[in-house]
Motif scaffolding. Structure first.
Motif, short mmCIF file in Angstrom:
data_model
loop_
_atom_site.label_atom_id
_atom_site.label_comp_id
_atom_site.label_asym_id
_atom_site.label_seq_id
_atom_site.Cartn_x
_atom_site.Cartn_y
_atom_site.Cartn_z
N UNK A 211 0.76 -1.19 0.04
CA UNK A 211 -0.10 -0.08 -0.03
C UNK A 211 0.78 1.34 -0.08
N UNK A 212 2.06 1.11 0.74
CA UNK A 212 2.84 2.33 0.70
C UNK A 212 3.27 2.59 -0.52
N UNK A 213 3.82 1.77 -1.44
CA UNK A 213 4.40 1.76 -2.64
C UNK A 213 3.24 2.34 -3.57
N UNK A 214 2.06 1.85 -3.53
CA UNK A 214 0.82 2.47 -4.25
C UNK A 214 0.82 3.97 -3.99
N UNK A 215 0.67 4.16 -2.95
CA UNK A 215 0.43 5.42 -2.49
C UNK A 215 1.73 6.56 -3.11
N UNK A 222 0.77 9.05 -11.10
CA UNK A 222 0.66 8.05 -11.98
C UNK A 222 -0.39 6.85 -11.92
N UNK A 223 -0.45 5.95 -12.82
CA UNK A 223 -1.81 4.89 -12.54
C UNK A 223 -1.11 3.50 -12.19
N UNK A 224 -2.00 2.90 -11.63
CA UNK A 224 -1.63 1.55 -10.91
C UNK A 224 -2.75 0.60 -11.70
N UNK A 225 -2.35 -0.60 -12.03
CA UNK A 225 -2.86 -1.86 -12.30
C UNK A 225 -2.81 -2.88 -11.18
N UNK A 226 -3.93 -3.50 -10.77
CA UNK A 226 -3.87 -4.62 -9.80
C UNK A 226 -4.34 -5.74 -10.66
N UNK A 227 -3.64 -6.75 -10.96
CA UNK A 227 -4.14 -7.76 -11.66
C UNK A 227 -4.28 -8.90 -11.08
N UNK A 247 -12.81 -4.38 -3.50
CA UNK A 247 -13.36 -3.84 -2.26
C UNK A 247 -12.19 -3.22 -1.29
N UNK A 248 -11.10 -4.08 -1.25
CA UNK A 248 -10.04 -4.04 -0.47
C UNK A 248 -9.22 -2.45 -0.83
N UNK A 249 -8.88 -2.48 -2.05
CA UNK A 249 -8.37 -1.12 -2.52
C UNK A 249 -9.36 0.06 -2.49
N UNK A 250 -10.68 -0.22 -2.53
CA UNK A 250 -11.41 0.97 -2.43
C UNK A 250 -11.58 1.43 -1.06
N UNK A 251 -11.31 0.46 -0.02
CA UNK A 251 -11.50 0.84 1.40
C UNK A 251 -10.15 1.71 1.82
N UNK A 252 -8.98 1.05 1.28
CA UNK A 252 -7.72 1.71 1.56
C UNK A 252 -7.27 2.81 0.89
#
Length: 307
Positions: A211-215, A222-227, A247-252
């Motif tokens: 999550x820290x990397x995503x942030x 920039x944009x992110x793909x989660x496959x 659901x997980x990413x939407x909440x976080x």
């Protein structure tokens, strides 16, 4: 003229491959060649160069891609590359309502480039002057589908160029034991940064690290793909895995735009989402493997692959 029209130089590898293809096209034997090159190495440009030379010599060329989004992307790219030449380029997909005009042009043998999806191999399409066929992401088509475009009609066997970044074992075996020649683009254009790959154990502790990397990437705009390529060979489970990640990413990441994409959505829905992400309106896209067909999202800098 084609080279002058580009705002960059071709790599040595692209030049080598173009020469191999042109040599094949000049020979009396129909070409069957696999063009293998990493994502972003410039395979589409090589195909455009070959198709352009075909049309300027008075023949038809076709380019088949597995999805509408990809076909549209190729259409725009190839139109831009060939815009100084007065040649016709058409897009044909199943969502186009009236195809009768294009069908007539194809049947009349008018020299042009025809870019499309499976719509190119429907029964109503009768090529009359087809000299060159490009099949992109070749492993996404069945053997019979690929052979439909290359079957002999009106005495001419077209040259065929198969393209893939990741050839499947069957295709690779054909280059060794069968009648498939191999061209490889083994050079990326200048200025590309190396890809950094990290592996995590998937346990709770590593989630916060991810999550820290995503942030960081989101802060960098920039944009992110989660496959979610679920290991089980079931599309339902793939979608289930993607939905729980959604659901997980939407909440976080509540202040970010999170969207989901999977194979059960209808094509207009999928196209809408891909258009949105290309326009920069989605920060994180949760997806099954439906995105693995080379969509060009320039602003995406991170891909997370679950499981």
């Amino acid at each position: 003229n084609f080279r002058k029209n580009l705002d960059f130089s071709l790599t040595g590898s692209q030049e080598k491959v173009i020469n191999e293809i042109l040599t094949d096209m000049e020979s009396e034997v129909p070409m069957k060649r696999l063009l293998q090159g990493d994502v972003g190495s410039g395979k589409t440009l090589v195909a455009a160069y070959a198709m352009l030379s075909v049309v300027l010599n008075g023949y038809q060329a076709s380019f088949m891609a597995p999805t509408e989004v990809l076909a549209e992307q190729h259409f725009k790219t190839i139109v831009d590359m060939c815009d100084i030449f007065e040649i016709e380029i058409f897009l044909i997909t199943s969502s186009k309502d009236d195809k009768s005009e294009i069908q007539e042009i194809i049947k009349n043998g008018r020299p042009a480039i025809f870019i499309g999806t499976h719509a190119l191999i429907q029964e109503k399409i009768e090529f009359n002057n087809l000299s060159f066929v490009v099949i992109d992401e070749t492993h996404r088509f069945g053997v019979e589908q690929r052979s439909k475009l290359s079957s002999v009609k009106h005495g001419m066997v077209p040259d065929i160029l198969y393209m893939s970044a990741t050839p499947i074992p069957r295709t690779t075996a054909l280059t060794v034991y069968g009648d498939l020649e191999l061209s490889v683009i083994d050079e990326l254009p200048q200025g590309r940064l190396p890809v950094l790959t990290q592996s995590f154990d998937g346990l709770v502790g590593s989630k916060s690290e991810i999550y820290n990397i995503v942030q960081k990437h989101i802060d960098n705009e920039s944009q992110i793909f989660v496959v979610c390529p679920f290991i089980d060979e079931s599309e339902k489970l793939d979608i289930k895995a993607a939905e729980s990640a959604y659901v997980e990413y939407k909440n976080n990441f509540q202040s970010s735009k999170v969207q989901i994409l999977h194979g059960r959505m209808d094509s207009s829905q999928k196209d809408k989402i891909m258009t949105e992400i290309k326009a920069g309106n989605i920060d994180i896209l949760i997806s099954t493997v439906v995105i693995e067909v080379g969509i060009d999202i320039e602003n995406a800098s991170l891909m997370i692959i679950e499981s």
